[in-house]
Write an enzyme that holds these catalytic residues in place. Structure first.
Site: not given
Length: 338
Positions: A61-62, A83, A118
């Site tokens: 994930h970033p 997202e 998110a």
């Protein structure tokens, strides 16, 4: 009759980021519906993917506020951007800087990036949650992150299926039905909540079908905090109260014969117990006791065994109860996990 949909391993990897998860999903394929794929995904993620697999997925994930994670797959990078779109669009320069600062503090404490579902959340909401979760113990936060990862995975599974079934009416109905479920699940408390499907549909009317579990309603794992590793080979016993009194007395006076065996197992190399009770849709409400043979595991320790008594109420019979044990030779603690 729904047509089966088959995807490649790389598609499952884009949904989660764990190679173990992707391989297991590819092995379990094909799936006749999104619901079937989600059930398989939950079982694989919580019962078959180990700690290293969880960390691998987290790393894919970033960080909140970044465009993509290192070596992110095209689908995954695109999904991550979408997202986080609400968070990014609502973030001021000062908020983004504060998020970056707190992300750095979080990673230094826990060893992995802050992970949160998110979609639809503002940057301010995410920052508040980040600060709150920063106060957690590492073992608690690790499981919360794993649950957030599963939320993201389920959303991405819906997107993956939607790309194949967008033009088909049955596919659209499945997608929208799933998204309605996600809206309900987002209201569940992250720390105490679990991913047991709600018995009510998004219309608010009672469903005619009882949710189907993919794992037993009562589970546990043991972490040896003195060694910083899972406790393997520990005998675990689950009992339920069936005494003459409605509940056991404080101190155990007159309780002999009141506890009835439900199941037992030994923890595996990840510290997780085997199946302690059958996979049932609605667990029987009552008082339960889960005991750990800590004396055999650590003969020089202070505790010959540890027992934890907890209650499952009528309103909770469709929930999942994870009762972990954090133990050292001279201390132990527990909490309601997931």
């Amino acid at each position: 009759m729904e047509a089966t949909l088959n995807f490649e391993e790389k598609d499952w990897l884009a949904c989660c980021g764990s190679t173990k998860f992707a391989k297991e999903m590819a092995s379990a394929s094909p799936f006749s519906s999104l619901d079937q794929a989600v059930s398989a995904a939950r079982d694989i993620w919580f019962n078959k993917v180990d700690v290293n697999g969880w960390l691998e997925a987290f790393a894919a994930h970033p960080q909140i506020g970044q465009s993509s994670a290192p070596a992110a797959a095209s689908h995954a990078a695109s999904w991550s951007k979408g997202e986080q779109s609400t968070a990014i669009s609502t973030a001021s320069t000062s908020i983004l800087q504060e998020l970056a600062d707190w992300n750095a503090r979080y990673r230094q404490k826990f060893g992995f990036i802050f992970l949160i579902f998110a979609s639809g959340r503002s940057s301010g909401e995410i920052l508040v949650e980040l600060k709150k979760r920063y106060e957690n113990r590492p073992i608690v936060e690790f499981e919360i992150a794993a649950q957030e990862q599963m939320k993201v995975t389920e959303l991405r599974l819906a997107k993956l299926f939607a790309t194949r079934t967008r033009s088909a009416a049955t596919g659209d109905q499945t997608f929208h039905r799933f998204m309605g479920t996600m809206d309900l699940e987002d209201r569940v408390s992250i720390i105490g909540g679990h991913f047991t499907p709600t018995p009510e549909a998004s219309s608010g009317k009672p469903s005619q079908e009882v949710p189907t579990r993919t794992r037993p309603p009562i589970t546990t794992h043991i972490l040896d905090v003195s060694r910083g590793s899972p406790a393997a080979g520990v005998e675990v016993l689950l009992e339920m109260w069936h005494g003459a009194q409605p509940r056991p007395s404080f101190g155990g006076r007159g309780d002999a014969g009141g506890w009835v065996y439900q199941g037992s197992s030994k923890t595996n190399t990840d510290g997780r117990s085997g199946q302690l009770t059958s996979i049932v849709d609605a667990v029987k409400p009552g008082i339960y006791r889960i005991s750990f043979n800590t004396g055999e595991y650590n003969p020089s320790g202070f505790f010959p065994y540890v027992s934890i008594v907890f209650e499952i109420r009528e309103s909770q019979k469709l929930e999942h109860f994870h009762v972990p044990l954090l133990v050292s030779p001279f201390s132990f603690s527990t909490y309601r996990g997931s």
